[in-house]
Scaffold this active site. Structure first.
Site, PDB file in Angstrom:
ATOM      1  N   GLU A   1     -13.163   5.157   4.038  1.00  0.00           N
ATOM      2  CA  GLU A   1     -13.226   4.449   5.305  1.00  0.00           C
ATOM      3  C   GLU A   1     -14.381   4.899   6.188  1.00  0.00           C
ATOM      4  O   GLU A   1     -14.725   4.220   7.153  1.00  0.00           O
ATOM      5  CB  GLU A   1     -11.882   4.621   6.002  1.00  0.00           C
ATOM      6  CG  GLU A   1     -10.802   3.988   5.131  1.00  0.00           C
ATOM      7  CD  GLU A   1      -9.398   4.385   5.497  1.00  0.00           C
ATOM      8  OE1 GLU A   1      -9.222   5.469   6.052  1.00  0.00           O
ATOM      9  OE2 GLU A   1      -8.487   3.601   5.237  1.00  0.00           O
TER      10      GLU A   1
ATOM     11  N   ARG B   1      -9.605  -0.489   7.132  1.00  0.00           N
ATOM     12  CA  ARG B   1     -10.570   0.393   6.501  1.00  0.00           C
ATOM     13  C   ARG B   1     -10.995   1.539   7.421  1.00  0.00           C
ATOM     14  O   ARG B   1     -12.169   1.836   7.600  1.00  0.00           O
ATOM     15  CB  ARG B   1     -11.795  -0.375   6.027  1.00  0.00           C
ATOM     16  CG  ARG B   1     -12.448   0.400   4.889  1.00  0.00           C
ATOM     17  CD  ARG B   1     -13.493  -0.373   4.165  1.00  0.00           C
ATOM     18  NE  ARG B   1     -13.953   0.442   3.049  1.00  0.00           N
ATOM     19  CZ  ARG B   1     -14.229  -0.030   1.858  1.00  0.00           C
ATOM     20  NH1 ARG B   1     -14.096  -1.300   1.601  1.00  0.00           N
ATOM     21  NH2 ARG B   1     -14.645   0.770   0.910  1.00  0.00           N
ATOM     22  N   CYS B   2     -10.002   2.162   8.038  1.00  0.00           N
ATOM     23  CA  CYS B   2     -10.290   3.358   8.815  1.00  0.00           C
ATOM     24  C   CYS B   2      -8.998   4.101   8.970  1.00  0.00           C
ATOM     25  O   CYS B   2      -7.938   3.563   8.735  1.00  0.00           O
ATOM     26  CB  CYS B   2     -10.848   3.008  10.190  1.00  0.00           C
ATOM     27  SG  CYS B   2      -9.657   2.219  11.259  1.00  0.00           S
TER      28      CYS B   2
ATOM     29  N   GLN C   1       0.838  -1.200   0.000  1.00  0.00           N
ATOM     30  CA  GLN C   1       0.000   0.000   0.000  1.00  0.00           C
ATOM     31  C   GLN C   1       0.874   1.251   0.000  1.00  0.00           C
ATOM     32  O   GLN C   1       0.401   2.330  -0.321  1.00  0.00           O
ATOM     33  CB  GLN C   1      -0.938   0.001   1.214  1.00  0.00           C
ATOM     34  CG  GLN C   1      -2.013  -1.075   1.137  1.00  0.00           C
ATOM     35  CD  GLN C   1      -2.984  -1.061   2.303  1.00  0.00           C
ATOM     36  OE1 GLN C   1      -3.211  -2.091   2.914  1.00  0.00           O
ATOM     37  NE2 GLN C   1      -3.562   0.079   2.626  1.00  0.00           N
TER      38      GLN C   1
END
Lengths: 152, 805
Positions: free
Chosen positions: B760, B384-385, B237
């Site tokens: 997110e 996902r945050c 990522q």
């Protein structure tokens, strides 16, 4: 993992007891058992290949018999190591009671702990596999003793 | 093409710029199975590496014998900690200031920890080699429960640092303690609680789970002995950070390391960190002189590479009888597993958890976080945050519901009463953040009206009466959450990773024929950057999005950026893209002024070119400007039309949203049905509404998973009980509810295009919304707080404990 049950075996208590202490009989009856050596009257070493779900592994184990009360009961305990597949350790209390002259009720209570990859597969696979293996063992054991009875 | 023959609307539409529901260009290859993922990369002579992993969660390693494994046909090498010590790589630094074993050195600290790395001609031979490596373990006492980590008789996990009284983030209180992080004014907060008319206190746990992207973590390392160059293809990522970290720890010059992140099949935070697999594959390639590939299987992914959450949050709110909050006090016990491998900006051991005051105007607050070691896999990534933001949102949103219940107030009314008001922005929170913009009341009211909230409450009251009369066994829950996220890490004044400031970057090069390429420091894992980045450029400089190619992930060609996670791409790289485009536009304006023979100030921008003010027929389009820039630039101006921008954001961005869930639960079976889920998001300026909607759908689905069943669970002996998709809940189309999406737009005042980031938000807002719905359903039976995840069994158990079954 806890499992208990009772099986009716078509053989007298003395024969069942003798068979439970006979490495050759046990080797033939334990599913996947490849070797089983008697080290002393109360110690055995075994190699068993098992498949639990997607994991197949060979377990090397040491087995001890304790709380001996022939021909009525004993506790069998041990630990098996399956390398990267994991390990199992635990024991079973086994007791025999007469159910008429030609039959024996074998009751067992198993307490075992599994670890490693086989444990990760979750309780439902372990429990169902254990029950299946126990079922296979008693089917084999029953057949084995039924034969002996004829010989006797 | 003659621009003059098109209407303004047609020219605008042709650009497919910001606000356009442009179809995703990357889907052309993804939907045809033509994506190029790491495992699709095959190099000549490539070898495969795989790990021997520990079956024990805590054990001493008495011996490792590789002799038999090396005799297995196809096995070429077996790496152990001893091998890695020769190159000083048996341990590696973590992003959180700790160190982590690459391969087990003396002991193992979690089940499935990497013990040895077998390198073979194919994956099958590697697997046979793994089975032949003999490791002798001596089992040690296991620590699973984080609440027992600091007991006097707790087993010592980290022998390497057991006597170290200072960690990366200050003093350590116990040999299993990692850090204590405190924020806020303790004295003022304690005083507020002493004076409070009403208080609540609840231990709210956010269980351990895992990002579980469909593509697991993997890499392919190829060391060229002749050139001394290392090429790494990987599921990264943050490819630039990986290159810098590899350079620093392997002592290879950075220009000789080529990191390439090809297409990535989902990341969700799992692919931010550096894992032993990467180090081992690189070392194995250096040792064997051949390319070495490492690909995680599913069990390895779930049990060994970074987990998420595992926060146990004791939360207290002080309030007046009328429901005005006067103080917030939170203590978090954070279970970090065996090593502190949290992927947070380095100075933030608990991420941005101090956003825990949420959307509410708390005059005072105090937060303390204690991180501890346990015999579990390391990690703590932002699934996902943004960093620990979903934990914070869950904490405050559950606590507000608990307070509403104690006050006998409607939870929506309590929220409306305590929201930060529009005129308070930029708002300084009691725990140190400056919220950039927001209009919470408008969003909340729109949400309540959209679902006809008052009618839902009436229906619920009637159903509860029917339940009490024994006419139904179904209970109804209405969940509300109103979240404020903090994304876009981050300003270099407070954000860095191992000293690398968290800016991002874009380089745009326009070609003579009026098309161009944009290279960006981020890395899409499915977010659709190839589509949206081109849309920003299209709107900024009037080149159709279809004529802009977007490239990311190759450290040799992309400008340095910190990658994609924590919803930072749009807030940071999106700004860099706009700024680079504006540099191009400035040069284009000089060219247009020269060609149209006017002063630059006499020009105005008109969709896709410059026009002389007051002379509409005097127009020069960007396409023509591109040609002129290369072939006939004004005297003294260098040819070409390209620009680079490195953007260091002045502040984070603060997206927010109002979510409402309606759920029915059968008390006898625990089976729930999500009747309705409404999600209103405000992410500022909306670049591509279709992509936003897709992001919201995906994030809500993952929120649904986490709240309703997904977890990484350990038994008392330290075995992972959820190591495959048989036990780890990953919803499919069958389980997933229908999503209704909505929005308001409150642009970020400091962002060049006003965008805030959205990927997110739905996870951050979704989890508390589902959990509040379940808790709301059971509240009339006497429940105050039921811990997640709310699977059928736990729902049934809750009903049983409340005496309803």
């Amino acid at each position: 993992m806890d499992m208990n049950g009772q099986e009716r075996i078509e053989a007298p208590v003395a024969i069942v007891w003798a068979a439970l202490n006979d490495p050759e009989v046990l080797k033939r009856c334990i599913p996947g058992c490849e070797t089983l050596e008697k080290r002393s009257d109360t110690e055995m070493a075994a190699t068993v290949t098992l498949r639990v779900g997607p994991v197949k592994a060979s377990f090397n184990g040491e087995v001890q018999l304790i709380n001996l009360n022939p021909p009525h009961s004993y506790t069998i305990q041990g630990e098996g190591k399956g390398g990267i597949a994991g390990f199992a350790k635990g024991g079973a209390d086994v007791s025999l009671t007469e159910d008429g002259p030609q039959a024996t009720l074998l009751a067992y209570t198993v307490k075992a702990e599994v670890g490693g990859k086989i444990a990760q597969l979750g309780a439902r696979l372990i429990d169902s596999t254990s029950r299946k293996l126990a079922g296979q063992f008693f089917a084999n054991f029953g057949k084995e003793l039924a034969g002996q009875e004829i010989k006797a | 093409m003659n621009d003059m023959t098109l209407t303004r609307e047609q020219r605008e539409a042709r650009l497919e710029g910001m606000g356009c529901k442009r179809k995703r260009v990357e889907d052309i290859r993804f939907t045809q199975g033509k994506g190029q993922y790491v495992d699709d990369v095959k190099l000549p002579g490539m070898l495969h590496g795989d790990f021997v992993r520990s079956p024990y969660p805590h054990a001493r390693i008495k011996s490792i014998s590789t002799e038999k494994a090396l005799k297995v046909p196809g096995v070429l090498a077996v790496l152990t900690a001893e091998t890695l010590k020769t190159v000083n790589l048996a341990w590696m630094p973590t992003l959180a200031g700790d160190v982590q074993m690459v391969l087990a050195d003396g002991k193992v600290l979690f089940q499935n920890q990497e013990v040895a790395f077998v390198v073979a001609t194919d994956r099958y031979a590697a697997d046979d080699g793994i089975n032949a490596v003999e490791v002798e373990y001596e089992q040690l006492a296991v620590l699973v429960d984080p609440f027992k980590a600091m007991d006097a008789d707790a087993p010592v996990l980290r022998e390497d640092i057991k006597d170290k009284t200072d960690g990366a983030h200050g003093p350590r209180k116990h040999y299993n303690h990692i850090f204590e992080w405190t924020v806020g004014d303790k004295d003022l907060t304690d005083a507020a609680f002493r004076k409070a008319e009403v208080t609540i206190k609840e231990m709210i746990s956010y269980h351990r789970t895992h990002p579980s992207p469909l593509e697991t973590c993997q890499c392919l390392c190829a060391f060229d002995k002749v050139k001394g160059e290392l090429t790494i293809y990987g599921t990264f990522q943050a490819p630039h950070v990986i290159r810098t970290v590899v350079s620093l720890i392997a002592k290879l010059p950075e220009q000789k390391i080529h990191v390439i992140a090809p297409d990535i099949g989902g990341g969700f935070g799992n692919k931010v960190g550096a894992y032993p697999g990467y180090i081992c594959a690189a070392v194995a390639s250096i040792v064997t002189g051949k390319p070495v590939k490492w690909v995680e299987d599913r069990i390895e992914n779930l049990t060994a590479t970074s987990f998420a959450r595992d926060y146990h949050m004791t939360t207290e709110i002080a309030a007046t009888k009328e429901g005005k909050v006067t103080g917030l006090r939170v203590h978090v016990l954070a279970d970090h597993g065996a090593f502190d491998a949290c992927a947070d900006p380095s100075k933030w051991p608990a991420g941005f958890f101090n956003i825990v005051t949420g959307s509410y105007d708390f005059p005072v607050a105090h937060l303390a976080v204690d991180g501890v070691y346990t015999n579990k896999a390391p990690g703590g990534v932002a699934y996902r945050c943004s960093f620990r933001v979903t934990e914070a949102a869950y904490c405050i949103e559950r606590a507000m519901d608990i307070l509403a219940r104690k006050l006998g107030m409607d939870p929506a009314e309590l929220r409306l009463k305590n929201f930060v008001r529009p005129e308070q922005f930029p708002y300084h929170s009691a725990l140190g953040w400056e919220y950039d913009s927001g209009d919470y009341h408008t969003a909340m009211k729109k949400a309540l009206e959209s679902v006809k909230y008052a009618e839902l409450r009436k229906e619920q009251a009637a159903k509860r009466e029917a339940f009490r009369r024994g006419e139904t066994r179904e209970i109804m829950g209405i969940g509300i959450s109103f979240f404020t996220e903090i994304v876009g890490a981050g300003p270099s004044k407070n954000c860095d990773i191992l000293g690398i400031a968290m800016f991002d970057s874009c380089e745009i090069r326009l070609h003579p024929t009026g098309s161009g390429i944009a290279r960006v420091g981020t890395k899409s894992q499915g977010q659709g950057h190839e589509t949206t980045w081109a849309q920003i450029i299209a709107s900024e400089i009037g080149i159709p999005a279809d004529d802009i190619m977007v490239e990311e992930g190759n450290t040799d060609t992309a400008p340095y950026g910190l990658g994609t996670y924590g919803s930072r791409s749009t807030p940071v790289a999106g700004a860099a893209i706009a700024m680079a485009a504006r540099k191009i536009k400035a040069k284009a304006q000089m060219i247009a002024a020269y060609k149209l023979e006017v002063h630059e100030d006499d020009l105005e921008w008109d969709i896709d070119g410059f026009r002389v003010k007051g002379l509409p027929e005097k127009f020069l389009g960007m396409k023509d400007i591109c040609w002129i820039a290369y072939n006939a630039p004004p005297p003294g101006l260098e040819p070409g039309l390209e620009a680079v921008s490195y953007y260091d954001p002045p502040n984070m961005t603060y997206p927010f949203g109002a979510y409402i869930c309606v759920m029915d639960i059968d008390v006898d079976t625990g089976v729930y049905k999500v009747r309705r889920f409404y999600a209103l998001d405000d992410c500022g300026t909306r670049i591509n509404p279709m992509i936003i909607e897709g992001q919201v759908h995906g994030g809500l689905t993952e929120a649904f998973a986490i709240a309703m069943g997904q977890e990484i669970r350990y038994d008392e002996a330290g075995n992972v009980m959820t190591g495959s998709f048989m036990d780890f809940f990953l919803p499919t189309a069958v389980e997933t509810p229908h999503w209704e999406t909505d929005f308001t737009v409150t642009p970020s005042p400091h962002h060049p295009i006003g965008a805030k980031g959205v990927g997110e938000s739905p996870n951050v807002g979704g989890v508390p919304c589902f959990s509040n719905a379940v808790n709301d359903a059971y509240s009339f039976l006497g429940a105050t707080h039921i811990q997640m995840p709310h699977d059928f069994w736990r729902n049934w158990k809750a009903a049983k404990e409340l005496g309803a079954v």
